[in-house]
Design a protein around this motif. Structure first.
Motif, PDB file in Angstrom:
ATOM      1  N   PHE A  31     -35.999  18.083  20.129  1.00 21.69           N
ATOM      2  CA  PHE A  31     -35.470  18.740  18.937  1.00 21.69           C
ATOM      3  C   PHE A  31     -34.234  19.574  19.287  1.00 21.69           C
ATOM      4  N   SER A  32     -34.285  20.258  20.413  1.00 20.67           N
ATOM      5  CA  SER A  32     -33.129  21.053  20.853  1.00 20.67           C
ATOM      6  C   SER A  32     -31.932  20.168  21.132  1.00 20.67           C
ATOM      7  N   LEU A  33     -32.154  19.039  21.812  1.00 25.51           N
ATOM      8  CA  LEU A  33     -31.061  18.110  22.097  1.00 25.51           C
ATOM      9  C   LEU A  33     -30.432  17.585  20.813  1.00 25.51           C
ATOM     10  N   PHE A  34     -31.279  17.160  19.886  1.00 26.19           N
ATOM     11  CA  PHE A  34     -30.778  16.564  18.649  1.00 26.19           C
ATOM     12  C   PHE A  34     -29.957  17.563  17.840  1.00 26.19           C
ATOM     13  N   THR A  35     -30.481  18.743  17.606  1.00 24.52           N
ATOM     14  CA  THR A  35     -29.778  19.724  16.772  1.00 24.52           C
ATOM     15  C   THR A  35     -28.510  20.237  17.455  1.00 24.52           C
ATOM     16  N   LEU A  36     -28.576  20.452  18.775  1.00 25.13           N
ATOM     17  CA  LEU A  36     -27.405  20.954  19.495  1.00 25.13           C
ATOM     18  C   LEU A  36     -26.284  19.928  19.494  1.00 25.13           C
ATOM     19  N   ILE A  37     -26.616  18.679  19.788  1.00 28.35           N
ATOM     20  CA  ILE A  37     -25.590  17.635  19.812  1.00 28.35           C
ATOM     21  C   ILE A  37     -25.032  17.397  18.423  1.00 28.35           C
ATOM     22  N   LEU A  38     -25.911  17.355  17.431  1.00 29.84           N
ATOM     23  CA  LEU A  38     -25.451  17.090  16.064  1.00 29.84           C
ATOM     24  C   LEU A  38     -24.486  18.161  15.584  1.00 29.84           C
ATOM     25  N   LEU A  39     -24.825  19.431  15.774  1.00 29.00           N
ATOM     26  CA  LEU A  39     -23.944  20.507  15.317  1.00 29.00           C
ATOM     27  C   LEU A  39     -22.606  20.461  16.042  1.00 29.00           C
ATOM     28  N   ASN A  40     -22.631  20.254  17.359  1.00 26.32           N
ATOM     29  CA  ASN A  40     -21.378  20.210  18.115  1.00 26.32           C
ATOM     30  C   ASN A  40     -20.546  18.983  17.767  1.00 26.32           C
ATOM     31  N   ASN A  41     -21.206  17.887  17.410  1.00 24.75           N
ATOM     32  CA  ASN A  41     -20.464  16.720  16.931  1.00 24.75           C
ATOM     33  C   ASN A  41     -19.813  17.000  15.579  1.00 24.75           C
ATOM     34  N   LEU A  42     -20.581  17.618  14.678  1.00 33.50           N
ATOM     35  CA  LEU A  42     -20.074  17.903  13.343  1.00 33.50           C
ATOM     36  C   LEU A  42     -18.930  18.912  13.349  1.00 33.50           C
ATOM     37  N   PHE A  43     -18.824  19.699  14.415  1.00 36.53           N
ATOM     38  CA  PHE A  43     -17.677  20.595  14.541  1.00 36.53           C
ATOM     39  C   PHE A  43     -16.367  19.813  14.424  1.00 36.53           C
ATOM     40  N   GLY A  44     -16.417  18.525  14.761  1.00 33.78           N
ATOM     41  CA  GLY A  44     -15.210  17.706  14.730  1.00 33.78           C
ATOM     42  C   GLY A  44     -14.641  17.479  13.344  1.00 33.78           C
ATOM     43  N   ILE A  45     -15.444  17.680  12.299  1.00 34.52           N
ATOM     44  CA  ILE A  45     -14.940  17.478  10.931  1.00 34.52           C
ATOM     45  C   ILE A  45     -15.123  18.705  10.053  1.00 34.52           C
ATOM     46  N   ILE A  46     -15.583  19.811  10.634  1.00 33.39           N
ATOM     47  CA  ILE A  46     -15.785  21.042   9.865  1.00 33.39           C
ATOM     48  C   ILE A  46     -14.556  21.941  10.001  1.00 33.39           C
ATOM     49  N   PRO A  47     -13.788  22.175   8.917  1.00 34.52           N
ATOM     50  CA  PRO A  47     -12.654  23.104   8.992  1.00 34.52           C
ATOM     51  C   PRO A  47     -13.165  24.520   9.204  1.00 34.52           C
ATOM     52  N   PRO A  48     -12.444  25.389   9.885  1.00 35.78           N
ATOM     53  CA  PRO A  48     -11.160  25.115  10.547  1.00 35.78           C
ATOM     54  C   PRO A  48     -11.330  24.701  12.007  1.00 35.78           C
ATOM     55  N   ILE A  49     -12.565  24.418  12.439  1.00 34.88           N
ATOM     56  CA  ILE A  49     -12.809  24.088  13.848  1.00 34.88           C
ATOM     57  C   ILE A  49     -12.230  22.723  14.188  1.00 34.88           C
ATOM     58  N   GLN A  50     -12.786  21.683  13.575  1.00 35.01           N
ATOM     59  CA  GLN A  50     -12.315  20.311  13.707  1.00 35.01           C
ATOM     60  C   GLN A  50     -12.070  19.907  15.163  1.00 35.01           C
ATOM     61  N   TYR A  51     -13.083  20.113  15.953  1.00 30.11           N
ATOM     62  CA  TYR A  51     -13.025  19.745  17.371  1.00 30.11           C
ATOM     63  C   TYR A  51     -14.453  19.474  17.849  1.00 30.11           C
ATOM     64  N   PRO A  52     -14.810  18.227  18.167  1.00 26.14           N
ATOM     65  CA  PRO A  52     -16.166  17.930  18.628  1.00 26.14           C
ATOM     66  C   PRO A  52     -16.353  18.357  20.089  1.00 26.14           C
ATOM     67  N   THR A  53     -17.245  19.285  20.324  1.00 25.06           N
ATOM     68  CA  THR A  53     -17.442  19.809  21.677  1.00 25.06           C
ATOM     69  C   THR A  53     -17.774  18.712  22.673  1.00 25.06           C
ATOM     70  N   MET A  54     -18.521  17.692  22.225  1.00 27.75           N
ATOM     71  CA  MET A  54     -18.939  16.640  23.140  1.00 27.75           C
ATOM     72  C   MET A  54     -17.800  15.719  23.555  1.00 27.75           C
ATOM     73  N   SER A  55     -16.590  15.962  23.046  1.00 30.39           N
ATOM     74  CA  SER A  55     -15.437  15.199  23.512  1.00 30.39           C
ATOM     75  C   SER A  55     -14.938  15.721  24.856  1.00 30.39           C
ATOM     76  N   ARG A  56     -15.542  16.792  25.359  1.00 35.32           N
ATOM     77  CA  ARG A  56     -15.307  17.259  26.727  1.00 35.32           C
ATOM     78  C   ARG A  56     -16.453  16.744  27.585  1.00 35.32           C
ATOM     79  N   ILE A  57     -16.150  15.927  28.573  1.00 31.01           N
ATOM     80  CA  ILE A  57     -17.150  15.182  29.324  1.00 31.01           C
ATOM     81  C   ILE A  57     -18.177  16.074  30.007  1.00 31.01           C
ATOM     82  N   GLY A  58     -17.811  17.312  30.329  1.00 31.30           N
ATOM     83  CA  GLY A  58     -18.748  18.199  31.019  1.00 31.30           C
ATOM     84  C   GLY A  58     -20.013  18.484  30.236  1.00 31.30           C
TER      85      GLY A  58
END
Length: 285
Positions: free
Chosen positions: A121-148
């Motif tokens: 559950f932690s993996l799913f919610t954490l990844i989903l929120l950080n992915n959605l950052f990619g289309i949420i203004p004004p952030i618009q940057y998916p954290t998981m696009s950094r390989i680390g």
């Protein structure tokens, strides 16, 4: 969309590498002599303070922010849990039920799934929120696009399923169970390295790269359409100004498509994590 000081240059893709320099040259012929430059992968670094290995970057801030948001949200919406849930509690329960019953129970089995449900559950919610950052203004940057970040999450899953398997079966039986039984002995010289490479190298490698690649490429495509449309609208001739409408329309369509991809990647990562745990502790393994 996020602007990077007008510095844009990239070779990116969903799948094979496709050069986008021709797009820049075409736009340059209609606009300023400087032309259009696509965003470069180096600009995903986004340092805030510090230098070298001790630099604190924007993606690090966003990951910390996502943990804070999820923590506050889950505690706030569940601390006064009621038999008849409100909207907030209902949403949390639906997300938890999706992971608990739709992933953990179905994949790991009713006997062992509960102990791994919090992790999944932690993996799913954490990844989903950080992915959605990619289309949420004004952030618009998916954290998981950094390989680390995908690597860090993969290492957690990697450690969990190997340790779980070794504790359940013992180290020797766990390692020997990775090799199929009943094969002709000469084939084992080929099969043993392949099986061990699959469990110890290929699985974690593909788990991390799948998430990273989709988030990185999707974000670059969105930037290309948005920044290309902006450049054509502001600096192009009459023809390119008209074409810019199509570029912005494609950006809108891809934003909706990207939202679906972001959910699917969170689901797939969690599903594969559950599959690897199930495989490690299964008696048939």
């Amino acid at each position: 969309m996020v602007l990077w000081h007008g510095v844009m240059h990239v070779q990116i893709v969903r799948g094979d590498h496709v050069s986008l320099s021709l797009v820049g040259l075409a736009l340059a012929s209609e606009g300023e002599s400087e032309g259009f430059h696509a965003p470069s992968p180096e600009e995903f670094y986004w340092p805030i303070f510090g230098s070298g290995d001790w630099t604190f970057t924007r993606p690090m801030l966003m990951m910390a922010l996502s943990v804070l948001i999820l923590g506050v949200l889950l505690v706030t919406l569940t601390k006064k849990a009621a038999i008849v849930p409100g909207k907030g509690q209902w949403m949390v329960e639906q997300a938890y039920d999706f992971v608990r019953n739709g992933i953990a129970r179905d994949i790991i089995g009713s006997k062992d799934f509960l102990k791994y449900t919090p992790l999944l559950f932690s993996l799913f919610t954490l990844i989903l929120l950080n992915n959605l950052f990619g289309i949420i203004p004004p952030i618009q940057y998916p954290t998981m696009s950094r390989i680390g970040f995908p690597i860090a999450l993969t290492l957690i899953v990697y450690a969990v399923y190997h340790i779980a398997g070794m504790r359940r079966k013992g180290v020797g039986h766990y390692l020997s169970g990775m090799i199929p039984k009943g094969l002709p002995k000469p084939i084992y010289a080929l099969i043993i390295p392949l099986e061990y490479a699959t469990y110890f190298i290929i699985r974690p490698l593909t788990l991390a790269l799948r998430l990273f690649g989709n988030m990185f490429a999707g974000h670059m495509l969105l930037l290309l359409f948005i920044m290309g449309g902006e450049y054509m609208l502001l600096h192009g001739g009459p023809g390119l100004k008209v074409v810019s409408v199509g570029s912005f329309l494609m950006a809108l369509i891809f934003t909706a498509f990207e939202a679906l991809i972001q959910f699917l990647q969170a689901y797939i990562f969690t599903l594969l994590a559950a599959t690897y745990i199930s495989d490690a502790i299964s008696e048939e393994h």
